[in-house]
Design a protein around this motif. Structure first.
Motif, PDB file in Angstrom:
ATOM      1  N   LEU A 150     123.983 118.779   4.842  1.00  0.00           N
ATOM      2  CA  LEU A 150     122.708 118.144   4.541  1.00  0.00           C
ATOM      3  C   LEU A 150     121.912 118.958   3.539  1.00  0.00           C
ATOM      4  CD1 LEU A 150     121.582 117.192   8.161  1.00  0.00           C
ATOM      5  CD2 LEU A 150     122.525 115.650   6.423  1.00  0.00           C
ATOM      6  N   PRO A 151     121.258 118.305   2.584  1.00  0.00           N
ATOM      7  CA  PRO A 151     120.341 119.047   1.719  1.00  0.00           C
ATOM      8  C   PRO A 151     119.195 119.603   2.554  1.00  0.00           C
ATOM      9  CG  PRO A 151     120.089 116.681   1.402  1.00  0.00           C
ATOM     10  CD  PRO A 151     121.293 116.879   2.272  1.00  0.00           C
ATOM     11  N   PHE A 152     118.859 120.865   2.337  1.00  0.00           N
ATOM     12  CA  PHE A 152     117.813 121.584   3.061  1.00  0.00           C
ATOM     13  C   PHE A 152     118.257 121.995   4.467  1.00  0.00           C
ATOM     14  CE2 PHE A 152     115.588 118.646   0.196  1.00  0.00           C
ATOM     15  CZ  PHE A 152     114.933 119.546  -0.621  1.00  0.00           C
ATOM     16  N   PHE A 153     118.866 121.097   5.241  1.00  0.00           N
ATOM     17  CA  PHE A 153     119.271 121.428   6.595  1.00  0.00           C
ATOM     18  C   PHE A 153     120.495 122.320   6.639  1.00  0.00           C
ATOM     19  CE2 PHE A 153     116.461 118.220   8.304  1.00  0.00           C
ATOM     20  CZ  PHE A 153     116.199 118.692   9.573  1.00  0.00           C
ATOM     21  N   GLY A 154     121.432 122.098   5.760  1.00  0.00           N
ATOM     22  CA  GLY A 154     122.660 122.869   5.795  1.00  0.00           C
ATOM     23  C   GLY A 154     123.739 122.178   6.592  1.00  0.00           C
ATOM     24  N   PRO A 155     124.677 122.945   7.202  1.00  0.00           N
ATOM     25  CA  PRO A 155     125.849 122.355   7.855  1.00  0.00           C
ATOM     26  C   PRO A 155     125.483 121.529   9.074  1.00  0.00           C
ATOM     27  CG  PRO A 155     125.723 124.716   8.304  1.00  0.00           C
ATOM     28  CD  PRO A 155     124.687 124.423   7.271  1.00  0.00           C
ATOM     29  N   SER A 156     126.207 120.414   9.227  1.00  0.00           N
ATOM     30  CA  SER A 156     125.977 119.508  10.342  1.00  0.00           C
ATOM     31  C   SER A 156     127.220 118.632  10.483  1.00  0.00           C
ATOM     32  CB  SER A 156     124.728 118.648  10.083  1.00  0.00           C
ATOM     33  OG  SER A 156     124.408 117.846  11.195  1.00  0.00           O
ATOM     34  N   THR A 157     127.122 117.641  11.336  1.00  0.00           N
ATOM     35  CA  THR A 157     128.089 116.546  11.411  1.00  0.00           C
ATOM     36  C   THR A 157     127.266 115.273  11.542  1.00  0.00           C
ATOM     37  OG1 THR A 157     128.250 116.579  13.826  1.00  0.00           O
ATOM     38  CG2 THR A 157     129.801 117.990  12.614  1.00  0.00           C
ATOM     39  N   ILE A 158     127.925 114.121  11.510  1.00  0.00           N
ATOM     40  CA  ILE A 158     127.183 112.869  11.687  1.00  0.00           C
ATOM     41  C   ILE A 158     126.468 112.874  13.036  1.00  0.00           C
ATOM     42  CG2 ILE A 158     127.365 110.378  11.866  1.00  0.00           C
ATOM     43  CD1 ILE A 158     127.844 111.424   9.062  1.00  0.00           C
ATOM     44  N   GLY A 159     127.179 113.279  14.079  1.00  0.00           N
ATOM     45  CA  GLY A 159     126.575 113.305  15.416  1.00  0.00           C
ATOM     46  C   GLY A 159     125.457 114.319  15.537  1.00  0.00           C
ATOM     47  N   ASP A 160     125.640 115.490  14.936  1.00  0.00           N
ATOM     48  CA  ASP A 160     124.596 116.509  14.998  1.00  0.00           C
ATOM     49  C   ASP A 160     123.361 116.077  14.217  1.00  0.00           C
ATOM     50  OD1 ASP A 160     126.018 118.203  16.628  1.00  0.00           O
ATOM     51  OD2 ASP A 160     126.873 119.361  14.981  1.00  0.00           O
ATOM     52  N   THR A 161     123.560 115.288  13.153  1.00  0.00           N
ATOM     53  CA  THR A 161     122.421 114.765  12.404  1.00  0.00           C
ATOM     54  C   THR A 161     121.639 113.767  13.248  1.00  0.00           C
ATOM     55  OG1 THR A 161     123.618 115.061  10.322  1.00  0.00           O
ATOM     56  CG2 THR A 161     121.726 113.584  10.287  1.00  0.00           C
ATOM     57  N   VAL A 162     122.350 112.928  13.984  1.00  0.00           N
ATOM     58  CA  VAL A 162     121.682 112.039  14.944  1.00  0.00           C
ATOM     59  C   VAL A 162     120.911 112.865  15.967  1.00  0.00           C
ATOM     60  CG1 VAL A 162     122.060 110.349  16.785  1.00  0.00           C
ATOM     61  CG2 VAL A 162     123.357 110.182  14.654  1.00  0.00           C
ATOM     62  N   GLY A 163     121.513 113.979  16.379  1.00  0.00           N
ATOM     63  CA  GLY A 163     120.840 114.860  17.324  1.00  0.00           C
ATOM     64  C   GLY A 163     119.567 115.458  16.762  1.00  0.00           C
ATOM     65  N   LEU A 164     119.588 115.826  15.480  1.00  0.00           N
ATOM     66  CA  LEU A 164     118.390 116.367  14.841  1.00  0.00           C
ATOM     67  C   LEU A 164     117.257 115.352  14.868  1.00  0.00           C
ATOM     68  CD1 LEU A 164     119.896 118.159  11.701  1.00  0.00           C
ATOM     69  CD2 LEU A 164     118.813 119.263  13.674  1.00  0.00           C
ATOM     70  N   VAL A 165     117.583 114.089  14.605  1.00  0.00           N
ATOM     71  CA  VAL A 165     116.567 113.036  14.629  1.00  0.00           C
ATOM     72  C   VAL A 165     116.033 112.853  16.047  1.00  0.00           C
ATOM     73  CG1 VAL A 165     116.133 110.589  14.237  1.00  0.00           C
ATOM     74  CG2 VAL A 165     117.552 111.875  12.622  1.00  0.00           C
ATOM     75  N   ALA A 166     116.944 112.846  17.016  1.00  0.00           N
ATOM     76  CA  ALA A 166     116.529 112.664  18.411  1.00  0.00           C
ATOM     77  C   ALA A 166     115.636 113.807  18.874  1.00  0.00           C
ATOM     78  CB  ALA A 166     117.754 112.547  19.314  1.00  0.00           C
ATOM     79  N   ASP A 167     116.020 115.040  18.545  1.00  0.00           N
ATOM     80  CA  ASP A 167     115.197 116.182  18.931  1.00  0.00           C
ATOM     81  C   ASP A 167     113.845 116.145  18.226  1.00  0.00           C
ATOM     82  OD1 ASP A 167     117.126 117.189  20.640  1.00  0.00           O
ATOM     83  OD2 ASP A 167     118.023 118.479  19.118  1.00  0.00           O
ATOM     84  N   GLY A 168     113.856 115.724  16.955  1.00  0.00           N
ATOM     85  CA  GLY A 168     112.592 115.632  16.223  1.00  0.00           C
ATOM     86  C   GLY A 168     111.656 114.603  16.817  1.00  0.00           C
ATOM     87  N   ALA A 169     112.222 113.525  17.371  1.00  0.00           N
ATOM     88  CA  ALA A 169     111.392 112.488  17.980  1.00  0.00           C
ATOM     89  C   ALA A 169     110.713 112.974  19.249  1.00  0.00           C
ATOM     90  CB  ALA A 169     112.248 111.258  18.289  1.00  0.00           C
ATOM     91  N   MET A 170     111.167 114.122  19.780  1.00  0.00           N
ATOM     92  CA  MET A 170     110.536 114.669  20.989  1.00  0.00           C
ATOM     93  C   MET A 170     109.288 115.475  20.680  1.00  0.00           C
ATOM     94  SD  MET A 170     113.925 115.931  23.068  1.00  0.00           S
ATOM     95  CE  MET A 170     115.404 114.916  23.108  1.00  0.00           C
ATOM     96  N   ASP A 171     108.990 115.671  19.408  1.00  0.00           N
ATOM     97  CA  ASP A 171     107.778 116.404  19.037  1.00  0.00           C
ATOM     98  C   ASP A 171     106.568 115.530  19.357  1.00  0.00           C
ATOM     99  OD1 ASP A 171     105.686 117.767  17.892  1.00  0.00           O
ATOM    100  OD2 ASP A 171     106.762 118.269  16.062  1.00  0.00           O
TER     101      ASP A 171
END
Length: 258
Positions: free
Chosen positions: A169-190
């Motif tokens: 990912l640009p800015f984020f760095g290494p991930s996978t499709i599933g981990d990117t979904v996880g980033l969105v899910a974790d961000g929604a908990m803010d």
């Protein structure tokens, strides 16, 4: 109509804040570079040959992230480390870590790790009060309550749901499709986006990400250089290190008895 408009505005604000969180989060990539720079890191059993169907996108994004670090993040972090002593920067790191309690609590709960979820709540209460908003960690040092890192990407892996191909990912760095979904899910908990206007939540999220990235980089000034010194193929080394690290983390979740 007015309540409906407010709901739409709040929903839009949450997604805009998630998009803005992409800014200055290259610090997420640097732990993988640290792993890549360690010649003692053992190769993973399943990572000897890694399929990379998105390499046409991933490799340019990897170069972009490195250039961003060279031109922006590292110079700023260098100046910051000159001004702020290391103990101060370590305290700032603990502060941000303390603030991310909700994803850790929730994902331990999603994995039915009730004791670990309770420990996260106790740690947050102790470190926020006695630890001065999390700048110190008396929960661990005085009470022996260790942190239990977790995220939604690990929850996906914990239940053996395929995470898809590797993704840089640009800015984020290494991930996978599933981990990117996880980033969105974790961000929604803010919770901040649920209670303040969208422009406030975006400003706060962007500022937090920027400071966190600079602070982390200031504590790891030689990380990229060490990785580049040992890795013949830096892109491949980062990819393998990231995937191995995630596999190790989910294996630990299955095996550990806290």
């Amino acid at each position: 109509m007015r309540s409906g408009s407010k709901q739409i505005e709040r929903t839009g604000a949450r997604w805009m804040m998630l998009a803005s969180s992409l800014l200055a989060v290259i610090s997420f990539a640097t732990p993988a570079l640290s792993q890549a720079g360690n010649p003692q890191t053992p190769p993973g059993e399943n990572q000897a040959v890694t399929a990379d169907p998105l390499s046409g996108f991933n490799e340019p994004m990897f170069t972009f992230n490195l250039k961003l670090d060279d031109w922006v993040l590292r110079p700023v972090a260098s100046g910051y480390s000159f001004i702020a002593p290391q103990p101060v920067r370590e305290g700032v790191g603990r502060f941000f870590d303390n603030a991310r309690v909700i994803p850790r609590f929730a994902n331990n709960l999603f994995q039915l790790k009730l004791a670990e979820a309770g420990t996260e709540v106790a740690r947050f209460g102790i470190n926020t009060t006695i630890g001065l908003a999390g700048f110190f960690d008396p929960a661990d040092e005085l009470f022996g309550l260790e942190e239990h890192p977790n995220d939604f990407g690990l929850t996906i892996r914990y239940y053996n749901i395929p995470t898809g191909p590797y993704l840089m990912l640009p800015f984020f760095g290494p991930s996978t499709i599933g981990d990117t979904v996880g980033l969105v899910a974790d961000g929604a908990m803010d919770p901040i986006s649920y209670f303040v206007p969208w422009w406030v939540s975006i400003t706060v999220a962007t500022g937090q990400r920027a400071v966190e990235a600079v602070n982390y980089r200031s504590l790891h000034m030689n990380q990229f250089e060490e990785a580049d010194r040992y890795a013949i193929d830096l892109y491949g080394a980062v990819q393998d290190a990231y995937l191995q690290t995630r596999d190790h983390e989910v294996k630990k979740l299955h095996e550990e008895e806290w």
